[in-house]
Design an enzyme around this catalytic site. Structure first.
Site, PDB file in Angstrom:
ATOM      1  N   LYS A 162       0.858  -1.193   0.000  1.00 57.83           N
ATOM      2  CA  LYS A 162       0.000   0.000   0.000  1.00 57.83           C
ATOM      3  C   LYS A 162       0.889   1.236   0.000  1.00 57.83           C
ATOM      4  O   LYS A 162       1.819   1.342   0.809  1.00 57.83           O
ATOM      5  CB  LYS A 162      -0.877  -0.020   1.251  1.00 57.83           C
TER       6      LYS A 162
HETATM    7  O1  G3P Z   1      -7.793   1.735   5.776  1.00 60.05           O
HETATM    8  C1  G3P Z   1      -8.120   2.815   4.980  1.00 60.05           C
HETATM    9  C2  G3P Z   1      -9.478   3.361   5.329  1.00 60.05           C
HETATM   10  O2  G3P Z   1     -10.396   2.312   5.350  1.00 60.05           O
HETATM   11  C3  G3P Z   1      -9.492   4.156   6.618  1.00 60.05           C
HETATM   12  O3  G3P Z   1     -10.823   4.354   7.019  1.00 60.05           O
HETATM   13  O4  G3P Z   1     -12.425   5.000   8.824  1.00 60.05           O
HETATM   14  O5  G3P Z   1      -9.993   5.646   9.032  1.00 60.05           O
HETATM   15  O6  G3P Z   1     -11.461   6.769   7.331  1.00 60.05           O
HETATM   16  P1  G3P Z   1     -11.179   5.493   8.127  1.00 60.05           P
END
Ligand code: G3P
Length: 213
Positions: A79
């Site tokens: 990633k």
């Molecule tokens: O892992 C990437 C993404 O899913 C992060 O989500 O909830 O931290 O905006 P969030």
């Protein structure tokens, strides 16, 4: 699943409905474990791709970190953030047939660049766009339309999911993948009429006094 919690992943993998795992530095920090140990253990729990994010910001160091992460298991996906160095790294890794997930995508222009850089997956963050009053799902629609126009092979992996509605709407739009927090994944099973209906079936069945076995 969008998680680095080993116990959560073990529990939900028992459903046989999990295709892969995405992590990020915040999820790794939350897990309390060492990234190399956590990613290696997760890779042993699922057959599909496990996204492990580099933490360097320059191309050279990203490549060094990617090499170390790739040595952990066959199903590691690297990633990288959607920066110029991240896309340089994506381009070099994808030329060597390494699976790359380009993350922190918030616009269609960024998604176009990621596809041109050979990304395996693009991760648009729908929840964080909603959080600032924009429409995360509109971005998914735009990216899917643009990728279809040019037959780009990059898979749209919807991230930053805030609820079941994001999963459903992403699927209606035609996104390839969603990465789901464990809470939302569990909610996908639930409907009050299912519970009510099963209760009624079992009650009526009990009244018959019969047994299938
Ligand atoms: O892992 C990437 C993404 O899913 C992060 O989500 O909830 O931290 O905006 P969030």
């Amino acid at each position: 699943l969008d998680s680095a919690d080993i116990n959560e992943i073990k529990e939900l993998c028992k459903t046989n409905l999990i295709d892969g795992i995405t992590t990020n530095p915040s999820l790794i920090a939350k897990s309390g474990g060492n990234i190399l140990d956590v990613i290696k253990e997760i890779c042993g729990l699922v057959r599909g791709p496990v996204s492990a994010e580099v933490t360097a910001t320059d191309h050279k160091a990203m490549m060094m970190e990617a090499e170390k992460l790739l040595n952990l298991a066959e199903n590691v996906t690297i990633k990288v953030p959607l920066t110029s160095d991240g896309l340089l790294t994506c381009k070099e890794l994808s030329k060597n047939n390494v699976s790359v997930n380009v993350t922190l995508c918030f616009s269609a222009s960024q998604a176009i660049l990621a596809a041109k850089a050979g990304a395996t997956f693009i991760s648009p963050f729908v929840g964080r766009l909603d959080d600032i009053g924009q429409s995360g799902l509109d971005l998914i629609y735009d990216i899917v339309e643009i990728y279809n126009n040019y037959n780009y092979k990059t898979q749209v992996l919807v991230a930053s999911i805030r609820g079941v509605n994001h999963v459903i709407e992403s699927a209606k739009i035609g996104a390839d993948v969603v990465t789901i927090p464990t809470k939302t994944f569990k909610e996908m099973f639930n409907h009050p009429l299912t519970d009510k209906g099963l209760k009624a079936f079992l009650s009526d069945w009990q009244d018959t006094g019969q047994s299938i076995l």
